[in-house]
Motif scaffolding. Structure first.
Motif, PDB file in Angstrom:
ATOM      1  N   SER A  46       2.902   3.141  -4.242  1.00 23.41           N
ATOM      2  CA  SER A  46       2.609   4.248  -5.168  1.00 23.41           C
ATOM      3  C   SER A  46       3.017   5.584  -4.536  1.00 23.41           C
ATOM      4  CB  SER A  46       1.143   4.254  -5.569  1.00 23.41           C
ATOM      5  OG  SER A  46       0.360   4.554  -4.456  1.00 23.41           O
ATOM      6  N   LYS A  47       2.998   5.667  -3.209  1.00 25.44           N
ATOM      7  CA  LYS A  47       3.350   6.929  -2.522  1.00 25.44           C
ATOM      8  C   LYS A  47       4.871   7.121  -2.444  1.00 25.44           C
ATOM      9  CE  LYS A  47       2.755   7.423   1.921  1.00 25.44           C
ATOM     10  NZ  LYS A  47       2.101   7.125   3.169  1.00 25.44           N
ATOM     11  N   LEU A  48       5.608   6.053  -2.222  1.00 30.24           N
ATOM     12  CA  LEU A  48       7.050   6.176  -1.946  1.00 30.24           C
ATOM     13  C   LEU A  48       7.936   6.030  -3.180  1.00 30.24           C
ATOM     14  CD1 LEU A  48       7.374   4.061   1.340  1.00 30.24           C
ATOM     15  CD2 LEU A  48       6.912   6.499   1.083  1.00 30.24           C
ATOM     16  N   SER A  69       0.829  -1.211   0.000  1.00 33.29           N
ATOM     17  CA  SER A  69       0.000   0.000   0.000  1.00 33.29           C
ATOM     18  C   SER A  69       0.867   1.266   0.000  1.00 33.29           C
ATOM     19  CB  SER A  69      -0.971  -0.008   1.188  1.00 33.29           C
ATOM     20  OG  SER A  69      -0.248   0.167   2.380  1.00 33.29           O
ATOM     21  N   GLN A  70       2.165   1.119   0.304  1.00 31.85           N
ATOM     22  CA  GLN A  70       3.074   2.272   0.334  1.00 31.85           C
ATOM     23  C   GLN A  70       3.743   2.535  -1.024  1.00 31.85           C
ATOM     24  OE1 GLN A  70       3.848   4.142   3.341  1.00 31.85           O
ATOM     25  NE2 GLN A  70       1.931   3.083   3.802  1.00 31.85           N
TER      26      GLN A  70
END
Ligand code: NDP
Length: 396
Positions: free
Chosen positions: A169-171, A166-167
């Motif tokens: 696409s953000k990181l 879940s991290q």
């Protein structure tokens, strides 16, 4: 408890390497089932060495031969025949882990079966994911399967990413797939019409099956891997990059939003990613040799879109085009490429015609977005028929 392993495509390059890793860990890995298409001699010797409970040959005549030879050798192995038996094995209740190492779209249905049956699915068979696309990933999520990449590039990316998807696409800023450039990296692109199947299969760093070796020479392998990375890691196409790294020491990299890059390194030996898939989230010995950093003179890189490389590897760009034209277009591209590579290996078309068959099939195939696996298989068949027509028109 021992993990019960079914190897689909055990007589191939990945299959043989998987058995080598399994042989190092008899206390934790049970070779429960093996499958192949026609190679009865190698399958028999694998049966003698590993005593699987089930062996399947896709080709019925080969299954009959194997059955007879197993009986002669006094082996108590259930020998079965046909593609449906391979698919049934992929969902067999006593199998924990499925190594998907069949080459080509023939692996799609067993992969889908394993995905729907909550198996640990070790995916080498990239064509199955390229064809199946969102339907494949949907089956993995709804079926509760654990999908682990075996392709060395995707294993490297998976090992470099943070554990929580879940991290991602953000990181993550971008995924950087490395490519060796294959045997023709320094060859004059104007002479590619002259290369033979033997030259195309002589990869400078990796020992692999013939289809993936030709794909490496044309860089269609990297194109398929870009598509594979998009589906596996949910990364948009514009955030996936390919770079040529002739030494194949860095297996791929992840660049994060702070521009820091995490890479995974190793010797070019598929036993590394296979062992990681078998042991994830732990680690086991693989049999691969360690890197000797004192003997690596240099790690070098070349842009894959350098003007001469654009001429040498025109097929690479088809990956981003197919992803833009989704859904269905990745299945069309894969089908055309399987037909074109096979025709090249049979001596029917020149190496540089592979790209033309792929491009023409993508340009001319008209289709509705496939909504089911049956529709995907239909699209695959129609694309193959069109690609075969182009092969006939280009045959020398
Ligand atoms: P090989 O050609 O060496 O082996 C293919 C295997 O699949 C063989 O066991 C073959 O059986 C079996 N097979 C072929 N056609 C069928 C069919 N129609 N139905 C059932 N079984 C079939 O391939 P590789 O091991 O090189 O590659 C396997 C997959 O892994 C490919 O998708 C490839 O892209 C991927 N991969 C391979 C890498 C490598 O280093 N080799 C690296 C990364 C990914 P038989 O021997 O009887 O013909």
């Amino acid at each position: 408890m021992r993990q019960r392993l079914a190897i689909l495509g055990s007589t191939g390059s990945i299959g043989v390497n998987t058995l080598e890793v399994a042989a190092l860990h008899p206390d934790s890995i049970e070779v429960y089932a093996l499958t192949a298409a026609r190679n009865v001699d190698l399958m028999l010797s694998q049966c003698v060495r590993f005593s699987p409970r089930i062996a399947v040959m896709a080709d019925p005549d080969s299954a009959l031969k194997l059955k007879r030879r197993c009986a002669e050798a006094g082996l108590k192995i259930d020998v079965e025949a046909g593609a449906d038996a391979i698919t049934a094995l992929a969902r067999h209740p006593e199998v924990d882990t499925v190594m998907a190492a069949i080459v080509g779209a023939a692996g799609l249905e067993p992969c889908m079966a394993a995905a729907r049956s909550a198996k640990k699915l070790l995916l080498a068979n990239k064509e199955a994911l390229v064809v199946g696309g969102p339907l494949f990933m949907d089956a993995v999520h709804k079926g509760g399967a654990t999908l682990l990449p075996i392709d060395s590039e995707h294993s490297a990316i998976f090992q470099s990413l943070p554990p929580d998807p879940s991290q991602w696409s953000k990181l993550v800023d971008k995924l950087i797939l490395t490519a060796s450039g294959g045997p023709f990296r320094t060859r004059d692109p104007a002479t590619l019409a002259e290369v033979t199947p033997e030259m195309a299969c002589a990869h400078p760093n990796w020992v692999m099956g013939r289809k993936i070796s030709v794909d490496s020479a044309s860089m269609m392998n990297k194109a398929l891997e870009v598509i594979e990375a998009h589906f596996l890691f949910g990364m948009p196409p514009e955030r996936i990059e390919a770079i040529i790294h002739p030494q194949s020491v860095i297996h791929s990299m992840v660049q994060f939003v702070d521009n820091s890059v995490v890479a995974q390194l190793g010797t070019p030996d598929m036993r590394g990613p296979i062992a990681y898939g078998l042991s994830w989230p732990g680690r086991i010995t693989s049999g691969a040799t360690a890197i000797n950093f004192s003997t690596i003179a240099a790690l070098t890189f070349e842009p894959a879109d350098r003007p001469d490389h654009r001429l040498r590897y025109p097929g690479l760009g088809l990956a981003w085009r197919a992803l833009r034209e989704m859904p269905g277009s990745t299945a069309v591209l894969n089908a055309a490429n399987e037909v074109a590579v096979d025709a090249f290996l049979q001596g029917q078309i020149r190496f540089d015609r592979i790209y033309q068959v792929n491009l023409q099939t993508m340009d001319q195939m008209r289709f509705a977005a496939p909504q089911s696996v049956a529709e995907l298989i239909d699209l695959d068949q129609q694309s193959r028929a069109m690609a075969r027509d182009f092969v006939r028109s280009l045959a020398h």
